[in-house]
Design a protein around this motif. Structure first.
Motif, short mmCIF file in Angstrom:
data_model
loop_
_atom_site.label_atom_id
_atom_site.label_comp_id
_atom_site.label_asym_id
_atom_site.label_seq_id
_atom_site.Cartn_x
_atom_site.Cartn_y
_atom_site.Cartn_z
N ASP A 163 0.81 -1.01 0.04
CA ASP A 163 -0.08 0.00 -0.14
C ASP A 163 0.75 1.29 0.11
O ASP A 163 0.59 2.23 -0.97
CB ASP A 163 -0.80 0.01 1.29
CG ASP A 163 -1.99 -0.86 1.09
OD1 ASP A 163 -2.32 -1.39 0.09
OD2 ASP A 163 -2.36 -1.75 2.27
N THR A 164 1.97 1.28 0.76
CA THR A 164 2.78 2.30 1.01
C THR A 164 3.46 2.59 -0.46
O THR A 164 3.55 3.73 -1.07
CB THR A 164 3.70 2.21 2.02
OG1 THR A 164 3.33 2.03 3.06
CG2 THR A 164 4.51 3.50 2.21
N GLN A 214 0.90 4.14 -2.93
CA GLN A 214 0.77 5.60 -2.84
C GLN A 214 1.81 6.20 -3.49
O GLN A 214 1.66 7.39 -3.87
CB GLN A 214 0.84 5.80 -1.22
CG GLN A 214 -0.38 5.32 -0.54
CD GLN A 214 -0.39 5.61 1.06
OE1 GLN A 214 0.59 5.83 1.46
NE2 GLN A 214 -1.41 5.12 1.68
N GLU A 215 2.98 6.00 -3.41
CA GLU A 215 4.10 6.48 -3.83
C GLU A 215 4.11 6.70 -5.49
O GLU A 215 4.34 7.40 -6.16
CB GLU A 215 5.56 5.94 -3.54
CG GLU A 215 6.96 6.93 -3.83
CD GLU A 215 6.68 8.30 -2.99
OE1 GLU A 215 7.34 9.28 -3.83
OE2 GLU A 215 6.18 8.35 -1.92
N THR A 225 1.30 6.14 -7.23
CA THR A 225 0.25 7.09 -7.51
C THR A 225 0.64 8.59 -7.64
O THR A 225 0.29 9.11 -8.62
CB THR A 225 -0.87 6.70 -6.73
OG1 THR A 225 -1.33 5.34 -6.82
CG2 THR A 225 -2.15 7.54 -6.88
N LYS A 226 1.38 8.84 -6.55
CA LYS A 226 1.80 10.25 -6.20
C LYS A 226 2.83 10.51 -7.67
O LYS A 226 2.35 11.58 -8.30
CB LYS A 226 2.44 10.43 -5.28
CG LYS A 226 2.84 12.00 -4.93
CD LYS A 226 3.46 11.95 -3.38
CE LYS A 226 4.97 12.61 -3.35
NZ LYS A 226 5.52 12.62 -2.18
N ASN A 277 0.57 11.02 -10.78
CA ASN A 277 -0.29 11.95 -10.77
C ASN A 277 0.85 13.46 -10.96
O ASN A 277 0.34 14.37 -11.64
CB ASN A 277 -0.79 12.51 -9.44
CG ASN A 277 -1.99 11.57 -9.19
OD1 ASN A 277 -2.43 11.04 -10.16
ND2 ASN A 277 -2.27 11.12 -7.86
#
Length: 111
Positions: free
Chosen positions: A97-98, A101-102, A104-105, A108
């Motif tokens: 998950d961590t 998140q990275e 996805t960032k 984006n």
């Protein structure tokens, strides 16, 4: 005749546990080499740039976190895969998950 010798400015790194040691470009380079393995990134050039920034700042002390952030900023600009590799070790991703998140960032920021 008098000769003046300028000592090489050797900054001190403040580690996460509060201990201090002299800046060692080879430690930084080793981490960068692992992240940049089989990638089109010159890890030595990145390490040299970071070392020059640290030297030019003329601060006597720098935290290991600041050095890590400098490395990640440079890698983010050069190669997303090398960046994620370095970040996963530097930020000590604990789970998928961590990691996601990275990623996805990063996606984006690109779009």
């Amino acid at each position: 005749t008098t000769y003046e010798v300028i000592d090489a400015f050797q900054p001190v790194v403040i580690k996460k546990d509060g201990s201090k040691e002299l800046f060692d470009k080879n430690k930084l380079l080793n981490g960068l080499l692992k992240a940049c393995q089989k990638r089109p990134v010159n890890a030595e050039s990145v390490a040299n740039e970071i070392e020059a920034e640290i030297q030019n700042s003329m601060h006597r002390e720098i935290t290991s976190s600041e050095i890590g952030e400098k490395a990640m900023d440079k890698l983010r600009q050069l190669d997303a895969v090398a960046y994620v590799r370095f970040a996963s070790v530097y930020r000590q991703f604990k789970d998928i998950d961590t990691f996601m998140q990275e990623l996805t960032k990063l996606l984006n920021d690109r779009g």
